[in-house]
Design an enzyme around this catalytic site. Sequence first.
Site, PDB file in Angstrom:
ATOM      1  N   GLU A  81      78.246  76.746  38.122  1.00 48.69           N
ATOM      2  CA  GLU A  81      76.791  76.575  38.280  1.00 48.69           C
ATOM      3  C   GLU A  81      76.435  75.368  39.141  1.00 48.69           C
ATOM      4  OE1 GLU A  81      74.618  76.851  34.583  1.00 48.69           O
ATOM      5  OE2 GLU A  81      72.860  75.877  35.450  1.00 48.69           O
ATOM      6  N   LYS A 257      72.255  74.482  25.445  1.00 42.58           N
ATOM      7  CA  LYS A 257      73.018  75.105  26.538  1.00 42.58           C
ATOM      8  C   LYS A 257      73.168  74.106  27.693  1.00 42.58           C
ATOM      9  CE  LYS A 257      73.709  77.724  30.372  1.00 42.58           C
ATOM     10  NZ  LYS A 257      73.610  77.310  31.776  1.00 42.58           N
ATOM     11  N   ASP A 273      90.152  73.837  25.154  1.00 44.21           N
ATOM     12  CA  ASP A 273      89.577  75.044  24.575  1.00 44.21           C
ATOM     13  C   ASP A 273      88.075  74.829  24.375  1.00 44.21           C
ATOM     14  OD1 ASP A 273      88.795  77.145  23.003  1.00 44.21           O
ATOM     15  OD2 ASP A 273      90.498  77.039  21.629  1.00 44.21           O
ATOM     16  N   HIS A 371      67.120  72.948  41.566  1.00 47.92           N
ATOM     17  CA  HIS A 371      68.048  74.058  41.368  1.00 47.92           C
ATOM     18  C   HIS A 371      68.142  74.914  42.626  1.00 47.92           C
ATOM     19  CE1 HIS A 371      69.759  74.756  37.465  1.00 47.92           C
ATOM     20  NE2 HIS A 371      69.906  76.039  37.749  1.00 47.92           N
TER      21      HIS A 371
HETATM   22  C1  MEV Z   1      70.427  75.521  32.849  1.00 48.74           C
HETATM   23  O1  MEV Z   1      71.782  75.834  33.031  1.00 48.74           O
HETATM   24  C2  MEV Z   1      70.249  74.511  31.740  1.00 48.74           C
HETATM   25  C3  MEV Z   1      68.806  74.213  31.370  1.00 48.74           C
HETATM   26  O2  MEV Z   1      68.133  75.420  31.046  1.00 48.74           O
HETATM   27  C4  MEV Z   1      68.833  73.298  30.178  1.00 48.74           C
HETATM   28  C5  MEV Z   1      67.498  73.055  29.516  1.00 48.74           C
HETATM   29  O3  MEV Z   1      66.599  73.890  29.646  1.00 48.74           O
HETATM   30  O4  MEV Z   1      67.391  72.015  28.838  1.00 48.74           O
HETATM   31  C6  MEV Z   1      68.052  73.596  32.495  1.00 48.74           C
END
Ligand code: MEV
Length: 419
Positions: A81, A257, A273, A371
């Site tokens: 990513e 995430k 792992d 992004h």
């Molecule tokens: C994207 O890979 C991760 C985000 O969605 C994390 C978040 O929203 O805090 C930008």
Amino acid sequence: MKTSRLEGFYKKTLEERLGILREQEELGEADVRLLKTGGLALEVAERMVENCIGMFSLPLGVATNFKVNGKEVLVPMALEEPSVIAAASHAAKLCLPEGFHAESDEPVMRGQIQLVGIRETEAARKKVQESKDELLNLANSKDSVLVKLGGGAKKVEARVLQGARGKMLLVELFVDVRDAMGANAVNTMCESIAGKLEEITGGKRRARILSNLCTERKVRASAVWKKETLGEETIEAILDAYDLAVHDMYRATTHNKGIMNGIDAVMVAAGNDWRAVEAGAHAYTSLQGRYLPLTKWEKRKNGDLLGSIELPMAVGIVGGATRSHPLAKLSLKIMGVQHANELAEIAACVGVANNLAAMRALATEGIQKGHLRLHARNYAIAAGASGEQADAIASRMIEENNVSHSRALELFQQLKKKK
Ligand code: MEV
């Protein structure tokens, strides 16, 4: 002198970056060759998994500006990513000169042995407790190397659980695994004492496996971002974004995430792992009965922003892919990691950094601007462009504020026609 503050590292060519690493990390020709080719030999890959048909590569980058417990560290991160490494590096820069503080528990893992079909479960539980020395000796006889290093099985506990199929006895073995992730050592020990447990309890052995919810082996990391650096309004915006994550599980999941973007990328680069770390992290945030953010954010009295994280982390620097994957070894060398807990501490700091970066973007200018800038180059490459062509297409799409796969294709076709 080793430094993580490599100003403008991202603007350099790959060769220039390798040149810097060569010098300051003392990488040799062989290391550079490994980095350029992905490291893993097909013969090794074939022995790592079943039905092997080839190799799957991921980009490896280094996050800059990290200072952990006073020591500057370049952090290798492997992931597909865009923007994660840039985000971590930028957030780490914003908390300098102090950087991050991190600490971790002893590397104790929990193994579980399930026994069923016991008539008197409570009496059996007591008998297990009375036999704990014998059980520990038996477990430790399976790993003399670990015991010599100061590790080994340290404690046995037993509890009775009421399941849908009747009562069961759960015996738990706590093992200090030193610098290993621990799955092999713990699983071997659990299996080795299961027969004795059947004798003691009159029950039947069933599951014998470590738990990935290693609450005895937690890591904690924190950093302070000054109000003069972030701005008071941005700190308020971040705290609002955090408040949402605390009170809404849909948001908490994405919040976490973003944290795992950083932690997993370090795990992959270090040949660890990451599924184990993921499983433990998400279970840990739910321990109070509600899924919560892994991080905590608060405003200090002076208005600065304090971010912290606590999570279980079973990582190793010996055994498994950390030994068989040459790039995992190289990543550990670049980080200068001597013990497994140091790897966990660095990874936890990266998690906090990625979280700060994500919340800052989300709560202010939005995530898409940064992004898309990074995605633009990927679109250009996917359209068939490479090198300078890809850069030119990416810049043009950003100028036009039209970053998309279809526009990249159009621009690539135009460039080809011009040639
Ligand atoms: C994207 O890979 C991760 C985000 O969605 C994390 C978040 O929203 O805090 C930008």
